[in-house]
Design a protein around this motif. Sequence first.
Motif, PDB file in Angstrom:
ATOM      1  N   GLU A   1      46.120  41.773-113.741  1.00 34.17           N
ATOM      2  CA  GLU A   1      46.104  41.902-112.279  1.00 34.17           C
ATOM      3  C   GLU A   1      45.243  43.093-111.872  1.00 34.17           C
ATOM      4  O   GLU A   1      45.343  44.165-112.476  1.00 34.17           O
TER       5      GLU A   1
ATOM      6  N   ARG B   1      44.976  45.458-108.695  1.00 36.52           N
ATOM      7  CA  ARG B   1      45.790  45.756-107.503  1.00 36.52           C
ATOM      8  C   ARG B   1      45.069  46.810-106.661  1.00 36.52           C
ATOM      9  O   ARG B   1      44.766  47.897-107.165  1.00 36.52           O
TER      10      ARG B   1
ATOM     11  N   GLY C   1      47.672  42.266-104.813  1.00 41.74           N
ATOM     12  CA  GLY C   1      47.404  42.038-106.234  1.00 41.74           C
ATOM     13  C   GLY C   1      46.557  40.786-106.389  1.00 41.74           C
ATOM     14  O   GLY C   1      46.758  39.811-105.663  1.00 41.74           O
TER      15      GLY C   1
ATOM     16  N   ARG D   1      45.044  38.162-109.417  1.00 39.93           N
ATOM     17  CA  ARG D   1      45.109  37.848-110.844  1.00 39.93           C
ATOM     18  C   ARG D   1      43.745  37.354-111.330  1.00 39.93           C
ATOM     19  O   ARG D   1      43.118  36.504-110.696  1.00 39.93           O
TER      20      ARG D   1
END
Length: 390
Positions: free
Chosen positions: A76, A78, A83, A85
Motif C-alpha cells: 500500500e 498511503r 491508501g 494498493r
Amino acid sequence: MRTQVAIIGAGPAGLLLSHLLHLRGVESVVLERRSRAYVEQRVRAGVLEQGTVDTLVAAGVGGRMSREGLPHHGIELRYGGRGHRIAFEKLVPGRSITVYGQQEVVKDLIAARLDPGGDVRFEVDDVALHDIAADRPYVTFGGERLDCDVIAGCDGFHGVSRPSIPDGVLTEFRRDYPFAWLGVLARVKPSAEELIYARGERGFALHSMRSPEISRFYLQVPPDEDVAEWPDDRIWAELKARLETVPGFRLATGEIIEKAVTPMRSFVAEPMQYGRLFLAGDSAHIVPPTGAKGLNLAVADVRVLTAALAAFFADGSPELLDRYSAACLTRVWRAQHFSWWMTTLLHTFDSDDAYGGRLQTSYLDYVTSSEAAATTLAENYVGLPYEEGM
Ligand code: RFL
Ligand code: PHB
C-alpha cells in the motif's frame, strides 16, 4: 591451509556463495569477524524478491522459508489521507514477494553450510588480503594463513576487501540522503496484512512485519539521530501520527524488542573485481532500504559469481570471471535507480521546498492511477528477471 575460494564475511552474500559453490563441487572457507550468535540475530532486511526465493528453494535451503515466510501480493502507498494498493497479482501476474527476515535466511544458510562439514569460521580477527593481483592470493587472520585461488569479498560496506584494492582502480559513486531510518521491532500482531509505505508532512513511515506476532516499523528521522531520543512512547505516538491517516485504521501497539538507527545512502564501486578479488553484495554497492533491494542484489551477484567460478574451476576458463562485474552492474544500477526513486518519492526532504512536495504528490497520483506507472513500480519491486544463464 588451502582452499579454492576464500570468502570474507558470513552475511547472506558470503554464506550463499559458499553453499552454491559447494553444490557445484567448489571448496571454500568463510571467515567472519563476528560471532555466530551475533550474525544470526542481526535484524535487517525482510523482503525477498521472487528470484531470491526461487534461488533459495533451488539450492535446498528454502524449507523453513516456504513454511514460515509470508507471501505478499501487493503493497500500500498511503498519502493525502488515502491508501492505494499496488496489486502485484494484476500488474505482474505470477510474481510476488515473501516477507521472511534476513537473519532467518542467515540461520538457514549457516545450518546448511555446517551440516555437510562446510568451513565457516566465526570471531576471526585481523583479516588481511594479500597478492590479490596474482594467481595465488592468500588471506591472513588471527596468526593463520589461508592460501586460495580466488578471494570473494562479501564483507559488507565497512569490510576490508574493497579497501584492499589499490587506490585509483575503483570509481566510486555515492549519494547521501538528509535523513536516516529508525527501525523498530515490536511484539505485536501486524495492523495490516500488507506493507504500508506512508508519506506525510511529519516524514515517511513504513509498516512491515516478520510473523503473525511480530511487526517491523521504520520512521524517517534526522541523520545521525541518537536512538536515546526515541523512548517507546514517542515511537508509538509518532507511528500513529504518520500511519493513522486514513479512515478506520488503528495501529496496535506492544512491547518494543529492538530499535536502531540506519543511515541512508547509495553507493557503487566499479568495477566489482580486481585481479583475483571479486566483490559481492554490500561490499560493492549499497542502496537505501526503501526499495528493499540490498539483500536481493547480493543474491543476484552471488548467482553470477557462482556460475563464473564453477566454469573457472571446471576447465580454467576465465571468460565468465572476466565479465563478472559487467554482468552484475546492469542489475545493480537498475536497483540503484529504483531505490533512489522510491526514497525520493516518499520522504520529506526540505519542508520549505513546496515545489518538490508538489512533484512528489504528482508522481504518487500518477503511480496510483496509471496502470503503466504502477506496473513500473511493481515489476521493479518484485524483482526483474535474471539475465539468461545467470
Ligand atoms: P552483510 O550482511 O553486511 O554481511 C557482511 C558480513 O561481513 C562481516 N565482516 C567481516 N568479516 C571478516 N572480516 C572483516 N574485516 C569483516 N567486515 C565485515 C560482517 O560482520 C557481516 O557478517 O553484507 P551482504 O552479505 O552483502 O548482505 C547485504 C544485506 O545485508 C543488505 O543489503 C540488506 O540488509 C539491506 N536491507 C534490505 N535489503 C533487502 O533486500 N530488503 C530489505 O527489506 C532490506 N531492508 C536492509 C533493510 C538493511 C538495513 N540495514 C540495517 C542496513 C533494512 C535495514 C534497516
Ligand atoms: C523490512 O521489513 O525490514 C523492510 C520492508 C520493506 C523495505 C525495507 C525493509 O522497503
